[in-house]
Design an enzyme around this catalytic site. Structure first.
Site, PDB file in Angstrom:
ATOM      1  N   SER A 183      -8.495  -0.844   6.269  1.00 14.15           N
ATOM      2  CA  SER A 183      -8.928  -2.330   6.209  1.00 14.15           C
ATOM      3  C   SER A 183     -10.151  -2.605   6.361  1.00 14.15           C
ATOM      4  O   SER A 183     -11.148  -1.943   7.086  1.00 14.15           O
ATOM      5  CB  SER A 183      -7.965  -2.900   7.433  1.00 14.15           C
ATOM      6  N   LYS A 241      -6.820   0.830  10.978  1.00  9.56           N
ATOM      7  CA  LYS A 241      -5.945   0.816  10.053  1.00  9.56           C
ATOM      8  C   LYS A 241      -5.837   1.783   9.143  1.00  9.56           C
ATOM      9  O   LYS A 241      -6.909   2.428   8.492  1.00  9.56           O
ATOM     10  CB  LYS A 241      -5.914  -0.582   9.198  1.00  9.56           C
ATOM     11  N   GLU A 269       3.047   1.659  -1.416  1.00 11.68           N
ATOM     12  CA  GLU A 269       3.122   0.107  -1.800  1.00 11.68           C
ATOM     13  C   GLU A 269       3.179  -0.316  -3.253  1.00 11.68           C
ATOM     14  O   GLU A 269       3.938  -1.001  -3.909  1.00 11.68           O
ATOM     15  CB  GLU A 269       2.292  -0.504  -0.845  1.00 11.68           C
ATOM     16  N   HIS A 281      22.629   1.244   7.327  1.00 11.28           N
ATOM     17  CA  HIS A 281      22.011   0.072   7.714  1.00 11.28           C
ATOM     18  C   HIS A 281      20.736   0.018   8.567  1.00 11.28           C
ATOM     19  O   HIS A 281      20.554  -0.805   9.448  1.00 11.28           O
ATOM     20  CB  HIS A 281      23.168  -0.583   8.720  1.00 11.28           C
TER      21      HIS A 281
END
Ligand code: ARG
Length: 497
Positions: free
Chosen positions: A299, A305, A312, A178
């Site tokens: 970025s 970043k 992804e 979890h």
């Protein structure tokens, strides 16, 4: 040359725009040629040209089969084979030739080229056969090769995972359920969990290849061939282990393609979960791993970043692979027996899913290999007291307390420590004894990450000796697999020469 015509409005076009490509395969009974827009609409050459090497291989086998039943003389067969070789060679090096073709599909393309080279002799090759069996045969050959290519890619990813598991052997991590702290495990054990899944994908990919491993040639349009060709010989020549047993079935379905898409969808789903693990672990909140520059992007606005785009995109592309499976399942549902043109919709989703999945395993392998593990952070996170609560309960169980009571006792200790804002493992023994008199000094020794790991030494558990053995076992399996792959590749080369 593909796609909608540029300067024509879409919609019904006048009959006079009918289109007459040279050398159609079915013109005889038609008074007028097909509508231009419709002709383009039904063409598959723009994508099935990918099957051209298989088309030529099947044509070669068929030319020999026709010689065997005296439709071609030995000389004619040799001439046909030579012409097919020349066509294959030119097609491999002259993309413009393919671009310029108006052929309906890959079968039509090769026939046109053959007739151009051989005249009447070229018109003999389609004797006793149908594009329905050609396309089924070539698609099966594609899937057999695709499965092999995908297995090699997955093996590469497994190798990268094993390398990491070896490198960081002994480093613990906080195992979670979890997404909440559960019990310590070895980081290598976590990695090998993914490896176990990848071996399962290898099996499913191989099963899909086995499902495709039967040759439809000789099935005709659906009823079988009227000339007594040697179907087993054709199958063997093309590298199939057998001929398909039923001509109607051979041209009517695409179960083998669904098997492959299912294997790819499962593989992609696993990769998306691996990606999710790595994305989470690379957040500052986890900090278990550092993102490799080579597999990250920045970025355009925020200078600080570093983003996990490789993972992804692996996670994101999973959607279209699952969609490919659904697309073909939906196309096939409710189709009547026999070849239907709907079946032409089978190839694009398979090609696309294969290409994407292959890219995904390649990038995943590279990203895994380039990832640095933050050992200090992992050790610190694995030493959280919450992870050892089960050890205290097991301690009481070993002293005769029924597990349900032991669970309750430790739960109360955790609650009390939480109330005081302290770590429960820091409570003095005297305090712990108020919860159970069975706690003694030796409790401290049980409440360590090392003890917790070592205790789980059942087969498949996270105890270091088990993980070490598992790692050796997976290495051996990968080695056997790669040797087998090399032997098979060599045998295929030998058969082809
Ligand atoms: N291009 C077709 C396909 O992909 C080949 C078979 C065509 N057969 C036919 N009867 N029109 O399925």
């Amino acid at each position: 040359m593909t796609g909608a015509p540029k300067d024509k409005p879409s919609g019904p076009s006048p009959a006079q725009s009918s289109h007459k490509p040279e050398g159609k395969m079915w013109g005889g009974r038609f008074e007028r040629g097909p509508d231009e827009i419709f002709y383009e609409f039904q063409r598959s050459f723009k994508f099935d040209r990918r099957l051209l090497p298989y088309e030529v291989a099947v044509d070669r086998a068929w030319a020999k089969a026709l010689a065997g039943v005296e439709i071609l003389t030995a000389g004619e067969a040799l001439e046909t084979l030579a012409a097919l070789d020349q066509i294959a060679e030119r097609a491999a090096s002259d993309a413009a030739w393919l671009e310029a073709s108006e052929a309906e599909d890959v079968h039509h393309f090769v026939e046109l080229a053959l007739v151009e080279k051989l005249g009447e002799l070229g018109q003999k090759l389609h004797t006793g056969r149908s594009r329905n069996e050609l396309v089924a045969t070539e698609f099966r050959l594609f899937i057999k090769d695709a499965s092999g290519e995908m297995r090699a890619g997955v093996a590469g990813l497994i190798a990268a995972m094993l390398e990491q598991a070896e490198k960081c052997f002994g480093v613990p991590m906080p195992g979670a359920t979890h997404l909440q702290p559960a019990q310590p495990i070895l980081f290598s054990h976590f990695l090998l969990g993914h490896v176990e899944g990848l071996f399962g994908h290898l099996d499913r990919l191989a099963a899909a290849a086995a499902s495709a491993d039967a040759c439809p040639m000789g099935s005709g349009a659906l009823a079988g061939c009227a000339f007594p060709v040697n179907r087993e010989a054709i199958a063997r020549e093309l590298g199939f282990s057998r001929a398909t047993p039923n001509s109607v079935h051979a041209v009517s379905q695409r179960d083998f393609a669904l098997d492959y898409l299912y294997a790819l969808a499962l593989l992609a789903t696993s990769l998306s979960r691996l990606a999710e693990d790595f994305i989470l672990f690379a957040t500052p909140e986890f900090g278990f791993i550092a993102l490799p520059d080579e597999y990250s992007t920045g970025s355009s606005l925020m200078p600080q970043k570093k983003n996990p785009d490789a993972w992804e995109l692996i996670r994101g592309k999973t959607g279209r692979i699952t969609a490919a499976l659904f697309s073909l399942l939906t196309t096939l549902k409710g189709l009547p027996t026999g070849y239907q043109r709907d079946l032409q919709e089978d190839k694009e989703p398979v090609f696309a899913a294969h290409d994407q999945a292959l890219a995904m395993v390649g990038v995943a392998g590279g990203a895994v290999a380039a990832t640095q593990i933050n050992v200090a952070r992992l050790r610190e996170a694995a030493s959280g007291p919450a992870l050892l609560a089960t050890e205290a309960a097991d301690y009481l169980v070993r002293r005769g307390v029924p597990f349900r009571q032991a669970h309750e006792i430790v739960g109360k200790i955790v609650r009390e420590a939480e109330r005081r804002g302290e770590s429960w493992t820091a409570l003095p023994l005297a305090k712990l004894k108020t919860f159970s008199p069975l706690f003694e000094d030796d409790l401290r020794a049980a409440l360590t990450v090392e003890a917790s790991l070592a205790a789980r030494s059942v087969p498949g558990g996270t105890a270091p000796n088990r993980v070490r053995a598992a790692l050796a076992d997976y290495r051996a399996r990968l080695k056997t697999l790669r040797e087998k792959g090399r032997a098979e590749a060599a045998a295929t080369l030998e058969a082809a020469s």
